[in-house]
Scaffold this motif. Structure first.
Motif, mmCIF file in Angstrom:
data_model
loop_
_atom_site.group_PDB
_atom_site.id
_atom_site.type_symbol
_atom_site.label_atom_id
_atom_site.label_comp_id
_atom_site.label_asym_id
_atom_site.label_seq_id
_atom_site.Cartn_x
_atom_site.Cartn_y
_atom_site.Cartn_z
ATOM 1 N N LYS A 29 0.857 -1.180 0.000
ATOM 2 C CA LYS A 29 0.000 0.000 0.000
ATOM 3 C C LYS A 29 0.895 1.231 0.000
ATOM 4 C CE LYS A 29 -3.641 2.371 2.513
ATOM 5 N NZ LYS A 29 -4.430 2.438 3.740
ATOM 6 N N VAL A 30 0.684 2.111 -0.949
ATOM 7 C CA VAL A 30 1.525 3.295 -1.109
ATOM 8 C C VAL A 30 0.893 4.473 -0.365
ATOM 9 C CG1 VAL A 30 2.533 4.883 -2.780
ATOM 10 C CG2 VAL A 30 2.343 2.448 -3.330
ATOM 11 N N THR A 31 1.653 5.012 0.608
ATOM 12 C CA THR A 31 1.201 6.159 1.392
ATOM 13 C C THR A 31 2.321 7.198 1.427
ATOM 14 O OG1 THR A 31 -0.032 4.588 2.772
ATOM 15 C CG2 THR A 31 0.121 6.830 3.567
ATOM 16 N N GLY A 65 3.601 12.629 -2.695
ATOM 17 C CA GLY A 65 2.161 12.592 -2.930
ATOM 18 C C GLY A 65 1.827 13.460 -4.128
ATOM 19 N N VAL A 66 0.594 13.483 -4.489
ATOM 20 C CA VAL A 66 0.162 14.310 -5.611
ATOM 21 C C VAL A 66 0.058 15.746 -5.126
ATOM 22 C CG1 VAL A 66 -1.662 14.704 -7.298
ATOM 23 C CG2 VAL A 66 -1.084 12.377 -6.621
ATOM 24 N N GLN A 118 8.264 9.139 -12.848
ATOM 25 C CA GLN A 118 6.920 8.904 -12.354
ATOM 26 C C GLN A 118 6.771 7.405 -12.122
ATOM 27 O OE1 GLN A 118 3.484 11.561 -13.495
ATOM 28 N NE2 GLN A 118 3.250 9.855 -14.876
ATOM 29 N N GLU A 136 4.262 4.113 -11.207
ATOM 30 C CA GLU A 136 2.905 3.583 -11.192
ATOM 31 C C GLU A 136 2.931 2.201 -10.546
ATOM 32 O OE1 GLU A 136 0.657 4.029 -14.868
ATOM 33 O OE2 GLU A 136 2.123 5.508 -15.538
ATOM 34 N N GLY A 147 -1.871 0.613 -7.756
ATOM 35 C CA GLY A 147 -2.611 1.719 -8.347
ATOM 36 C C GLY A 147 -2.030 3.066 -7.995
ATOM 37 N N GLY A 148 -2.417 4.062 -8.756
ATOM 38 C CA GLY A 148 -1.947 5.423 -8.546
ATOM 39 C C GLY A 148 -0.758 5.757 -9.424
ATOM 40 N N LYS A 149 -0.429 7.014 -9.406
ATOM 41 C CA LYS A 149 0.708 7.519 -10.167
ATOM 42 C C LYS A 149 1.389 8.555 -9.292
ATOM 43 C CE LYS A 149 0.052 8.013 -14.569
ATOM 44 N NZ LYS A 149 -0.321 8.521 -15.900
ATOM 45 N N PHE A 150 2.685 8.345 -9.020
ATOM 46 C CA PHE A 150 3.387 9.180 -8.053
ATOM 47 C C PHE A 150 4.688 9.713 -8.644
ATOM 48 C CE2 PHE A 150 0.938 6.001 -5.813
ATOM 49 C CZ PHE A 150 0.224 6.766 -4.896
#
Length: 123
Positions: free
Chosen positions: A28-30, A64-65, A101, A103, A107-110
């Protein structure tokens, strides 16, 4: 020579300096956080005699975004400068810094900064 312990030592160094760091890709990416991952090449012959090895790591700084490009650039620059200061104070040689970047499969793109570092270790 325990390579996992070497990666953990860098993660601990960064965490002590105020940057949450781990030695693996999380499920899990936080963000924000740092990952200390094997570099390329991970190990190679050192320039000195006696069985020493050049040990390389890539330190991934995951952000983070941000709300805008200027905010993202400012946050990345500050975290890169902080990380370089911590690593260089511990005598790690910084080889390069790349912006990319990421991925993750979760999920998500950081946005990430990948800092290539090296040192000499003796088995």
């Amino acid at each position: 020579m325990n390579l996992t312990e070497e990666r953990q030592a860098v993660a601990d160094l960064l965490t002590a300096g105020g940057i949450r760091a781990i030695t693996h890709v999380p499920g899990k990416v936080t963000p924000p956080f740092a990952m200390t991952l094997p570099g390329s090449p991970y190990l190679s012959a050192a320039e000195t005699f006696g069985g020493s090895k050049t040990f390389r790591l890539d330190v991934w700084l995951v952000e983070g975004v941000a709300t805008g490009n200027a905010a993202l650039a400012e946050a990345m620059d500050a975290r890169i400068a902080q990380t370089l200061s911590i690593l260089e104070a511990d005598e790690w040689l910084v080889e390069d810094v790349q912006i990319d970047q990421w991925e993750p499969s979760a999920g998500g793109k950081f946005p990430v900064a990948i800092i290539g570092i090296r040192t000499t270790i003796t088995p």
